[in-house]
Scaffold this active site. Structure first.
Site, mmCIF file in Angstrom:
data_model
loop_
_atom_site.group_PDB
_atom_site.id
_atom_site.type_symbol
_atom_site.label_atom_id
_atom_site.label_comp_id
_atom_site.label_asym_id
_atom_site.label_seq_id
_atom_site.Cartn_x
_atom_site.Cartn_y
_atom_site.Cartn_z
ATOM 1 C CG ASP A 150 -2.035 0.973 1.066
ATOM 2 O OD1 ASP A 150 -2.605 1.394 0.162
ATOM 3 O OD2 ASP A 150 -2.637 1.285 2.057
ATOM 4 N N GLY A 151 0.411 2.348 -0.686
ATOM 5 C CA GLY A 151 1.097 3.554 -0.428
ATOM 6 C C GLY A 151 1.568 4.212 -1.872
ATOM 7 N NE ARG A 174 -4.353 6.776 -7.298
ATOM 8 C CZ ARG A 174 -4.314 6.393 -5.886
ATOM 9 N NH1 ARG A 174 -3.794 7.191 -5.114
ATOM 10 N NH2 ARG A 174 -4.329 5.324 -5.639
ATOM 11 C CG HIS A 227 -0.087 2.098 -9.304
ATOM 12 N ND1 HIS A 227 -0.169 1.625 -7.937
ATOM 13 C CD2 HIS A 227 -1.117 2.810 -9.704
ATOM 14 C CE1 HIS A 227 -1.623 2.134 -7.636
ATOM 15 N NE2 HIS A 227 -1.958 2.694 -8.462
ATOM 16 C CB SER A 261 -8.745 -5.442 -3.651
ATOM 17 O OG SER A 261 -9.229 -4.329 -3.897
ATOM 18 C CD GLU A 271 -13.200 -4.905 -1.866
ATOM 19 O OE1 GLU A 271 -11.995 -5.422 -1.973
ATOM 20 O OE2 GLU A 271 -14.140 -5.786 -1.552
ATOM 21 C CG LEU A 324 9.228 -17.182 -3.848
ATOM 22 C CD1 LEU A 324 8.943 -17.327 -2.301
ATOM 23 C CD2 LEU A 324 9.745 -15.932 -4.089
ATOM 24 N NE ARG A 356 -2.947 -1.585 4.490
ATOM 25 C CZ ARG A 356 -4.074 -1.659 3.883
ATOM 26 N NH1 ARG A 356 -5.175 -2.445 4.629
ATOM 27 N NH2 ARG A 356 -4.454 -0.662 3.084
ATOM 28 C CB ILE A 396 -6.954 -7.327 7.219
ATOM 29 C CG1 ILE A 396 -6.442 -7.267 8.746
ATOM 30 C CG2 ILE A 396 -7.015 -8.534 6.658
ATOM 31 C CD1 ILE A 396 -4.987 -7.577 8.741
ATOM 32 C CB SER A 397 -7.676 -3.790 2.708
ATOM 33 O OG SER A 397 -7.555 -2.669 3.642
HETATM 34 C C1 FPP Z 1 -1.857 -0.020 -3.287
HETATM 35 O O1 FPP Z 1 -1.393 1.386 -3.234
HETATM 36 C C2 FPP Z 1 -1.385 -0.513 -4.540
HETATM 37 C C3 FPP Z 1 -2.074 -1.104 -5.555
HETATM 38 C C4 FPP Z 1 -3.533 -0.846 -5.393
HETATM 39 C C5 FPP Z 1 -1.594 -1.876 -6.566
HETATM 40 C C6 FPP Z 1 -0.173 -2.823 -6.154
HETATM 41 C C7 FPP Z 1 0.304 -2.838 -7.590
HETATM 42 C C8 FPP Z 1 1.694 -2.663 -7.970
HETATM 43 C C9 FPP Z 1 2.681 -2.723 -6.781
HETATM 44 C C10 FPP Z 1 2.150 -2.849 -9.233
HETATM 45 C C11 FPP Z 1 1.946 -4.260 -9.985
HETATM 46 C C12 FPP Z 1 2.124 -5.548 -9.499
HETATM 47 C C13 FPP Z 1 2.980 -6.557 -9.653
HETATM 48 C C14 FPP Z 1 2.658 -7.788 -8.989
HETATM 49 C C15 FPP Z 1 3.799 -6.544 -10.961
HETATM 50 P P1 FPP Z 1 -2.531 2.699 -3.503
HETATM 51 O O2 FPP Z 1 -2.661 2.969 -5.005
HETATM 52 O O3 FPP Z 1 -3.668 2.390 -2.816
HETATM 53 O O4 FPP Z 1 -1.852 3.686 -2.483
HETATM 54 P P2 FPP Z 1 -2.382 4.911 -1.660
HETATM 55 O O5 FPP Z 1 -3.120 4.356 -0.830
HETATM 56 O O6 FPP Z 1 -1.204 5.809 -1.225
HETATM 57 O O7 FPP Z 1 -3.618 5.836 -2.536
#
Ligand code: FPP
Length: 251
Positions: free
Chosen positions: A21-22, A34, A38, A66, A68, A132, A189, A196-197
């Site tokens: 997250d983040g 944003r 990612h 997710s 959501e 793994l 997390r 836990i979302s």
């Molecule tokens: C949460 O941050 C992150 C996600 C919803 C997506 C996670 C995806 C990646 C790390 C990239 C692709 C993954 C792989 C496995 C190649 P957020 O957008 O909720 O951040 P925020 O809470 O700061 O808005």
């Protein structure tokens, strides 16, 4: 002594699960979009996968998308799907070289065809790997998983494949998407949120929870070692008393 050297190698978790997250906040702090967050989140994924493979951790489950998350702006959802494809394209060689097996959990039918195809290919190519197991949770939510399991179980009861009297928690696990995968001993997390979302609600019944303020793109190998070190200091009692555990060791 480095944090990695402090780890007790015969007391590593078999399975680590991570709520990454983040990304969004990380990017906004840098005055960027944003999606930029990612993209940088993928680097953190690479580092953590590498660290787990080096430590010979058996399972790593990443909450990548997710149920959501489908409700995010369309441009962000599309960018995440494209990012997944490009990450699979660039990383597949490394997965093969490092003996990593790719698996997924989630409602994959919801994914765009192109993502589904690319994932299926990568899963097939790495299926014989014995190192793994990297499990990507995609279009996943624990309530979806448990509801789905209940439906399949009900079907088997109707079709007389199982008696209601024989349904136990162990039997129920056969209907979850994580069948044959041990429960995570450690759930991490990032980003300072204490939630836990809707992630692995069944499987984390006895997991040790570790929260860090680090935003996901900044999460590096040492942060993972720190989380494992913290986990190794804990006493896992599974409902028993401290004395009982000590006696077990001495028996
Ligand atoms: C949460 O941050 C992150 C996600 C919803 C997506 C996670 C995806 C990646 C790390 C990239 C692709 C993954 C792989 C496995 C190649 P957020 O957008 O909720 O951040 P925020 O809470 O700061 O808005």
């Amino acid at each position: 002594m480095t944090i990695k050297e402090k780890l007790i190698l015969n007391k590593l978790p078999r399975h680590i699960a991570i709520i990454m997250d983040g990304n969004g906040r990380w990017a906004l702090q840098k005055g960027n979009s944003r999606i930029f967050g990612h993209k940088n989140g993928v680097n953190a994924v690479r580092n953590v996968v590498e660290a787990c493979a080096e430590l010979q951790i058996e399972y790593l489950t990443l909450y990548a998308f997710s149920t959501e998350n489908w409700y995010r702006p369309k441009t962000e959802v599309n960018a995440l799907m494209s990012l997944l494809i490009s990450a699979l394209n660039t990383e597949i060689k490394k997965l093969i070289k490092n003996n990593i097996r790719l698996l997924t959990i989630g409602n994959l039918e919801d994914l765009p065809q192109r993502v589904y195809k690319k994932l299926s290919e990568a899963i097939e190519i790495t299926s014989k790997n014995t190192g793994l197991s990297l499990i990507l949770a995609l279009s996943y939510s624990a309530r979806w998983e448990i509801t789905n399991a209940a439906k399949k179980l009900a079907e088997d009861v109707i079709n007389k494949k199982i008696n209601i009297g024989n349904i136990s928690d162990k039997e129920f696990e056969n209907y979850l998407t994580t069948v044959n995968i041990p429960d995570p001993e450690l759930l991490i997390r990032t980003s300072g949120e204490y939630r836990i979302s809707n992630f692995l609600l069944w499987q984390i019944a006895y997991s040790e929870l570790y929260f860090t303020k680090k935003l996901w793109p900044d999460f590096c190998k040492d942060d993972l070692y720190e989380a494992i070190y913290d986990y190794q200091q804990r006493e896992r009692r599974f409902g028993k008393t401290s004395e009982q555990l000590k006696n077990q060791v001495n028996e």
